[in-house]
Structure formats: structure tokens, C-alpha cells
Design a protein around this motif. Structure first.
Motif, PDB file in Angstrom:
ATOM      1  N   GLY A  32      21.954  12.817  28.763  1.00 33.19           N
ATOM      2  CA  GLY A  32      22.780  13.708  27.965  1.00 33.19           C
ATOM      3  C   GLY A  32      24.266  13.660  28.263  1.00 33.19           C
ATOM      4  N   TYR A  33      24.713  12.695  29.071  1.00 28.44           N
ATOM      5  CA  TYR A  33      26.127  12.618  29.455  1.00 28.44           C
ATOM      6  C   TYR A  33      26.794  11.437  28.758  1.00 28.44           C
ATOM      7  N   GLN A  34      27.718  11.762  27.864  1.00 23.19           N
ATOM      8  CA  GLN A  34      28.407  10.722  27.105  1.00 23.19           C
ATOM      9  C   GLN A  34      29.230   9.835  28.044  1.00 23.19           C
ATOM     10  N   GLY A  35      29.075   8.528  27.888  1.00 25.38           N
ATOM     11  CA  GLY A  35      29.882   7.582  28.659  1.00 25.38           C
ATOM     12  C   GLY A  35      29.461   7.426  30.110  1.00 25.38           C
ATOM     13  N   LEU A  36      28.339   8.041  30.506  1.00 24.05           N
ATOM     14  CA  LEU A  36      27.898   7.920  31.896  1.00 24.05           C
ATOM     15  C   LEU A  36      27.483   6.479  32.177  1.00 24.05           C
ATOM     16  N   LYS A  37      28.052   5.901  33.201  1.00 23.11           N
ATOM     17  CA  LYS A  37      27.685   4.542  33.592  1.00 23.11           C
ATOM     18  C   LYS A  37      26.481   4.602  34.534  1.00 23.11           C
ATOM     19  N   VAL A  38      25.657   3.564  34.455  1.00 16.43           N
ATOM     20  CA  VAL A  38      24.498   3.470  35.330  1.00 16.43           C
ATOM     21  C   VAL A  38      24.610   2.205  36.175  1.00 16.43           C
ATOM     22  N   THR A  39      23.939   2.222  37.300  1.00 19.34           N
ATOM     23  CA  THR A  39      23.944   1.071  38.195  1.00 19.34           C
ATOM     24  C   THR A  39      22.548   0.876  38.769  1.00 19.34           C
ATOM     25  N   GLN A  40      22.379  -0.127  39.607  1.00 19.38           N
ATOM     26  CA  GLN A  40      21.080  -0.425  40.209  1.00 19.38           C
ATOM     27  C   GLN A  40      21.312  -1.157  41.526  1.00 19.38           C
ATOM     28  N   LEU A  41      20.249  -1.252  42.314  1.00 17.41           N
ATOM     29  CA  LEU A  41      20.399  -1.853  43.643  1.00 17.41           C
ATOM     30  C   LEU A  41      20.921  -3.282  43.568  1.00 17.41           C
ATOM     31  N   VAL A  42      20.380  -4.076  42.637  1.00 15.18           N
ATOM     32  CA  VAL A  42      20.787  -5.483  42.596  1.00 15.18           C
ATOM     33  C   VAL A  42      22.279  -5.622  42.295  1.00 15.18           C
ATOM     34  N   ASP A  43      22.841  -4.704  41.497  1.00 15.46           N
ATOM     35  CA  ASP A  43      24.272  -4.752  41.195  1.00 15.46           C
ATOM     36  C   ASP A  43      25.118  -4.274  42.370  1.00 15.46           C
ATOM     37  N   GLN A  44      24.475  -3.641  43.334  1.00 12.52           N
ATOM     38  CA  GLN A  44      25.152  -3.219  44.563  1.00 12.52           C
ATOM     39  C   GLN A  44      24.922  -4.229  45.689  1.00 12.52           C
ATOM     40  N   GLY A  45      24.371  -5.388  45.351  1.00  5.64           N
ATOM     41  CA  GLY A  45      24.189  -6.459  46.330  1.00  5.64           C
ATOM     42  C   GLY A  45      22.905  -6.397  47.120  1.00  5.64           C
ATOM     43  N   VAL A  46      21.955  -5.555  46.685  1.00  5.47           N
ATOM     44  CA  VAL A  46      20.684  -5.418  47.401  1.00  5.47           C
ATOM     45  C   VAL A  46      19.561  -5.971  46.526  1.00  5.47           C
ATOM     46  N   ARG A  47      18.851  -6.975  47.039  1.00  6.44           N
ATOM     47  CA  ARG A  47      17.712  -7.544  46.317  1.00  6.44           C
ATOM     48  C   ARG A  47      16.441  -7.202  47.076  1.00  6.44           C
ATOM     49  N   ILE A  48      15.539  -6.489  46.419  1.00  9.26           N
ATOM     50  CA  ILE A  48      14.338  -6.015  47.083  1.00  9.26           C
ATOM     51  C   ILE A  48      13.223  -5.857  46.055  1.00  9.26           C
ATOM     52  N   ASN A  49      12.009  -6.114  46.467  1.00 13.99           N
ATOM     53  CA  ASN A  49      10.849  -5.876  45.626  1.00 13.99           C
ATOM     54  C   ASN A  49      10.733  -4.376  45.329  1.00 13.99           C
ATOM     55  N   THR A  50      10.374  -4.050  44.089  1.00 13.27           N
ATOM     56  CA  THR A  50      10.346  -2.640  43.690  1.00 13.27           C
ATOM     57  C   THR A  50       9.319  -1.839  44.481  1.00 13.27           C
ATOM     58  N   PHE A  51       8.154  -2.414  44.768  1.00 13.33           N
ATOM     59  CA  PHE A  51       7.181  -1.674  45.570  1.00 13.33           C
ATOM     60  C   PHE A  51       7.686  -1.469  46.989  1.00 13.33           C
ATOM     61  N   GLU A  52       8.389  -2.472  47.532  1.00  8.61           N
ATOM     62  CA  GLU A  52       8.958  -2.303  48.872  1.00  8.61           C
ATOM     63  C   GLU A  52       9.967  -1.157  48.883  1.00  8.61           C
ATOM     64  N   LEU A  53      10.743  -1.037  47.805  1.00  4.67           N
ATOM     65  CA  LEU A  53      11.692   0.067  47.691  1.00  4.67           C
ATOM     66  C   LEU A  53      10.978   1.413  47.680  1.00  4.67           C
ATOM     67  N   ALA A  54       9.763   1.430  47.130  1.00  4.65           N
ATOM     68  CA  ALA A  54       9.013   2.690  47.066  1.00  4.65           C
ATOM     69  C   ALA A  54       8.696   3.249  48.441  1.00  4.65           C
ATOM     70  N   LEU A  55       8.540   2.374  49.422  1.00  3.35           N
ATOM     71  CA  LEU A  55       8.056   2.825  50.732  1.00  3.35           C
ATOM     72  C   LEU A  55       8.988   3.846  51.392  1.00  3.35           C
ATOM     73  N   PRO A  56      10.308   3.566  51.544  1.00  4.79           N
ATOM     74  CA  PRO A  56      11.166   4.583  52.156  1.00  4.79           C
ATOM     75  C   PRO A  56      11.328   5.825  51.285  1.00  4.79           C
ATOM     76  N   VAL A  57      11.273   5.657  49.960  1.00  4.58           N
ATOM     77  CA  VAL A  57      11.384   6.819  49.071  1.00  4.58           C
ATOM     78  C   VAL A  57      10.193   7.757  49.279  1.00  4.58           C
ATOM     79  N   VAL A  58       9.002   7.192  49.235  1.00  2.13           N
ATOM     80  CA  VAL A  58       7.791   8.004  49.390  1.00  2.13           C
ATOM     81  C   VAL A  58       7.706   8.593  50.795  1.00  2.13           C
ATOM     82  N   HIS A  59       8.085   7.811  51.799  1.00  4.33           N
ATOM     83  CA  HIS A  59       8.065   8.310  53.176  1.00  4.33           C
ATOM     84  C   HIS A  59       8.938   9.557  53.312  1.00  4.33           C
TER      85      HIS A  59
END
Length: 205
Positions: A167-194
Motif C-alpha cells: 500500500g505504499y506508493q513508490g516503495l522500493k523493494v530489495t532482496q538478499l542477492v541484491d545485497q551481495g548474499v547468495r543463499i539457498n532459500t531453505f537454508e535462509l529459513a533456518l535462522p528465521v525459524v530458530h
């Protein structure tokens, strides 16, 4: 209190949403809480109070009007989705507390990969230098939550330009890969769920 983890892989949004509703409506005070880890086929989802004008252009990506809070967002493979099916009444948690748990879980996980992020109380979600990387949307029924969080990992972000994200006009989005981090999505789930489980276990003490 035990929490069951389910790794569901790639799922169509609507079938997963229906499964969350069925689980929540059929559970009772003895049902264990569950956390579902999933990626979705490309889909726009519009929250309960979503405004149609936040969908800026038509596309072949389906739009699902769902029952979570918030406005319109986008899901696709390469985005981590974590659904939290939690008896918040039993855990004596408020909705805002659960939102904060989910936001902090994303902040904690991103920090493990050297990324500094923050949550904004007036605009739920997680941001890196003002660009949104993680979203939160919940629904409460029978004292229990469903829906949860999404965290952009390595996906095609261009469909976010078809909407006003959350709902925010002009809001930019980003992601890990654009921040220089390449990781499998399930591997990323582990610290989040922990982080989520640690916070919920602490709240139960």
C-alpha cells in the motif's frame, strides 16, 4: 510447548491458504503449534482491507483476495515464506507482540549474513536502507494465528512494480542477492525459524 516444523516446498498459494484455515478451525487447546516453510508460485495477494487502486497494472499473474491483514504484496519462488500457526491465547501473546517476533526474526537472520536492517512500527515489515526486504501479515481466529512472514531472497522483483507494495506508493523493494548474499532459500529459513521458536519459547516461560 512443542512446535512442529513442516517443510512444504513449492506450493500454490490458494491450496496452502485453505490448509491453514482448515488447520486453525479444527485445532483445539491441545493441538501443537506449527510453523510451515514454503515458497509460492507467482501470485499477488490482497489483504482484507486492501484497496484495488494499489494494483497498478494488469498482468498474467493471478490476484488472490485473502484474509490476512495488510494491503497487496507479491509472492514467487526465491522468496522465503514462513507461516506461523500459533495459539497466541495459550502463549499469552498479543498480535502486535507476534508481529514484532516475526520482524525481529528477519532482522536477526539478516544480521547473520552481515546485513543491517530494521523494523518500522508505523509500516510493518523489515527494511534495508529504506527498501523493503520482508513483510508480515497475520489473521487471528479462535485465539490462534495463521499467515506469517515473507522474506525476499533471490527472485524476480519486477512484478513489485505492478503494485504499491503493502500500500505504499513508490516503495522500493530489495532482496538478499541484491545485497551481495547468495543463499539457498531453505537454508535462509533456518535462522528465521530458530529466532521465532526462541522468542515463542521465551514468551511461554
Amino acid at each position: 510447548m512443542d512446535i512442529k516444523l513442516r517443510r512444504l516446498g513449492r506450493q500454490a498459494y490458494q491450496s496452502c491458504w485453505q490448509a491453514m484455515q482448515d488447520f486453525t478451525l479444527s485445532r483445539d487447546h491441545s493441538t501443537a503449534d506449527e510453523i510451515w516453510i514454503v515458497e509460492h508460485d507467482p501470485v499477488f495477494t490482497q489483504g482484507l482491507n486492501g484497496k484495488p487502486e494499489h494494483l497498478l497494472r494488469a498482468s498474467d499473474i493471478p490476484l488472490v483476495n485473502t484474509d490476512r491483514g495488510g494491503q497487496v504484496t507479491y509472492h514467487a519462488p526465491g522468496q522465503l515464506v514462513v507461516y506461523t500457526l500459533i495459539d497466541i491465547q495459550r502463549r499469552q501473546l498479543g498480535v502486535r507482540q507476534l508481529v514484532s517476533v516475526l520482524e525481529q526474526a528477519m532482522v536477526d537472520a539478516l544480521a547473520q549474513y552481515g546485513l543491517q536492517s530494521e523494523a518500522k512500527r508505523n509500516a510493518p515489515g523489515v527494511y534495508i536502507a529504506g527498501e523493503k526486504i520482508g513483510s508480515v501479515g497475520l489473521r487471528i481466529k479462535k485465539g490462534s494465528s495463521y499467515h506469517g512472514l515473507s522474506l525476499n531472497n533471490c527472485m524476480d522483483l519486477s512484478p513489485f512494480s505492478y503494485i504499491n507494495p503493502c500500500g505504499y506508493q513508490g516503495l522500493k523493494v530489495t532482496q538478499l542477492v541484491d545485497q551481495g548474499v547468495r543463499i539457498n532459500t531453505f537454508e535462509l529459513a533456518l535462522p528465521v525459524v530458530h529466532s521465532i521458536i526462541q522468542a515463542l519459547d521465551s514468551s511461554a516461560c
